[in-house]
Design an enzyme around this catalytic site. Structure first.
Site, PDB file in Angstrom:
ATOM      1  N   HIS A 200       0.821  -1.225   0.000  1.00 13.30           N
ATOM      2  CA  HIS A 200       0.000   0.000   0.000  1.00 13.30           C
ATOM      3  C   HIS A 200       0.851   1.271   0.000  1.00 13.30           C
ATOM      4  CE1 HIS A 200      -3.627  -2.266   0.338  1.00 13.30           C
ATOM      5  NE2 HIS A 200      -3.312  -2.789   1.506  1.00 13.30           N
TER       6      HIS A 200
ATOM      7  N   HIS B 202      -6.397  -7.095  -0.714  1.00 15.41           N
ATOM      8  CA  HIS B 202      -6.577  -5.657  -0.975  1.00 15.41           C
ATOM      9  C   HIS B 202      -5.792  -5.223  -2.216  1.00 15.41           C
ATOM     10  CE1 HIS B 202      -6.931  -6.219   3.477  1.00 15.41           C
ATOM     11  NE2 HIS B 202      -8.008  -5.474   3.289  1.00 15.41           N
TER      12      HIS B 202
ATOM     13  N   ASP C  24      -4.663 -12.815   2.920  1.00 16.79           N
ATOM     14  CA  ASP C  24      -5.913 -12.363   3.543  1.00 16.79           C
ATOM     15  C   ASP C  24      -7.148 -12.667   2.694  1.00 16.79           C
ATOM     16  OD1 ASP C  24      -4.765 -10.457   1.894  1.00 16.79           O
ATOM     17  OD2 ASP C  24      -4.834  -8.827   3.352  1.00 16.79           O
TER      18      ASP C  24
END
Ligand code: Q9C
Ligand code: ZN
Length: 338
Positions: free
Chosen positions: A158, A196, A283
Site C-alpha cells: 500500500h 486488498h 488475507d
C-alpha cells in the site's frame, strides 16, 4: 527454497483507528512469528538479510519521504507526545498543488493516506529490515536461485513513493521489482494476490512500461483501499497497458479468483517478462478477519502451482494476512506448491 527472515519486525506494533477507536493494529508481530515457525517446521532454512542499498530505496521512494520516515518518531516524541503513536489528523484537500508543511503533525498528513496506520518507536527499524529482506531475497534470485521468499513485516504494497497507509511504510515488493530491473531484467512483473488492491505498487510503476503491475483483489467499491483498484486503471504515459486490475466481488470464491489468476498468468507469459515478484498476501483466506473471500489452504496451494507455470525467476514477498492461526499453514502451502 531460500527463505529470508529477521527478528527486527518485533520493534514495530502500531496503533490504528478502528471503528472510531484507537486500538493496537491487527497487523501484529505474532503474524510473522507464526509464519516463521511454520516455515521452520516445514524444513526451510532461514537466512538473515544483508544491508539494504540506500540508492535502491531512493529509486522507489522520494528522498524527502525517507527522511521523514526515519526521523518521524523522534520528532513526534520530542515535540508532541512520547507516550502516543504518531498519527495524522488532517489530510490535504483534493485537487490542489500541495506545499509540504514543516511541522511534524502536518507532515504526517502529507506523507500518509489513512488512519489505519501510525508510527511508533521502532517502526522505521522494522520497515527497513523488511525492505532489506525483500532486497536479500531478490539478490538470491539474481545470483541464480529460481525462487526466494522474504518474510516481510510490516507489509509494503500500500505504500506509495511518498505516503504510508494500510499498515505499509516501505514498498517491499516494489523494491524487489526495482532491484530485478537494476540487475538487467528488461521487463519485470509484480503479481499481487493480497485481498486488498496493491495501490502503492500500482502508483510507483503507473507511468512505466518496464514493470508490469497486476493485482487481484476485492472490488474497491466496497473495500479498502476504496479509491483505487478498478479495472479501468491501465497505466499512464509510457505505462499505458502495463497495469492490470482484477477487482472481484465481495465474498468471491476460488473459482472467481482462479479465473482472474489464469488471465494474469497468461498475460505475463505472453509478454516479454523476464522476472516475477509475487506480492503474497494471504488475507483472501476464508477465515481472515479483514477479508470476505472463501479461499482455503488447499486453494493457496493451487494458487502457488498456477503461478509457478510462469517459469520465471521469482521473488515472493509477504504482504497481508490476519488469520493468525492459519497464516503459517497458508504461506507454507503456497510455497511448497510453488
Ligand atoms: N480495522 C494489508 O493487507 N483497513 N493491509 C483495516 C479494519 C486497513 C490491509 C480496517 C487494511 C490494510 C497489507
Ligand atoms: Zn491485504
Amino acid at each position: 527454497m531460500h527463505v529470508f527472515a529477521s527478528h527486527q519486525h518485533r520493534s514495530h506494533h502500531a496503533y490504528e483507528l478502528q471503528r472510531g477507536k484507537l486500538a493496537l493494529s491487527t497487523e501484529s508481530p505474532d503474524r510473522a512469528e507464526r509464519i516463521r515457525d511454520a516455515l521452520k517446521n516445514a524444513g526451510h532454512a532461514l537466512s538473515k538479510p544483508d544491508e539494504l542499498d540506500h540508492d535502491l530505496l531512493q529509486r522507489v521512494h522520494d528522498a524527502k519521504y525517507l527522511e521523514f520516515l526515519s526521523s518521524a518518531w523522534r520528532r513526534w516524541a520530542a515535540e508532541v507526545d512520547a507516550d502516543a503513536p504518531a498519527m495524522a489528523i488532517s489530510w490535504p484537500e483534493r485537487g490542489r498543488n500541495v506545499i509540504r508543511p514543516e511541522n511534524i503533525v502536518g507532515q504526517l498528513g502529507y506523507h500518509s493516506f489513512g488512519a489505519d496506520c501510525s508510527i511508533v518507536d521502532g517502526t522505521w527499524e522494522a520497515a527497513m529490515a523488511a525492505a532489506s529482506l525483500a532486497h536479500s531475497a531478490t539478490n538470491a534470485v539474481i545470483t541464480g536461485a529460481h525462487v526466494a521468499y522474504a518474510l516481510c513485516r510490516p507489509p509494503g504494497h500500500h505504500a506509495t513513493k511518498d505516503q504510508f497507509g494500510g499498515y505499509c511504510y516501505l514498498n517491499n515488493s516494489a523494491i524487489a521489482a526495482q532491484r530485478l530491473r537494476d540487475a538487467g531484467n528488461k521487463r519485470v512483473a509484480v503479481l499481487d494476490v493480497d485481498y486488498h488492491h496493491g495501490n502503492g505498487t500500482q502508483a510507483i510503476f503507473y507511468d512505466r512500461a518496464d514493470v508490469l503491475t497486476i493485482s487481484i483483489h476485492a472490488d474497491p467499491t466496497h473495500e479498502f483501499p476504496w479509491f483505487t483498484g478498478h479495472a479501468a486503471e491501465s497505466g499512464s504515459g509510457d505505462g499505458v497497458g502495463h497495469n492490470l486490475n482484477y477487482p472481484l466481488s465481495k465474498g468471491s470464491s476460488f473459482d472467481a479468483f482462479r479465473t482472474a489468476l489464469i488471465l494474469a498468468v497468461e498475460h505475463i507469459v505472453a509478454t516479454d517478462v523476464e522476472a516475477l515478484v509475487i506480492a503474497l498476501g494471504v488475507d483472501a483466506y476464508v477465515d481472515d478477519p479483514l477479508g470476505t473471500f472463501t479461499i482455503t489452504t488447499e486453494d493457496f496451494a493451487k494458487m502457488g502451482a498456477i503461478i509457478s507455470e510462469c517459469h520465471l525467476p521469482t521473488v515472493i514477498v509477504q504482504e497481508g494476512g490476519y488469520a493468525t492461526d492459519a497464516l503459517g499453514t497458508n504461506v507454507a502451502a503456497f510455497l511448497s506448491a510453488f
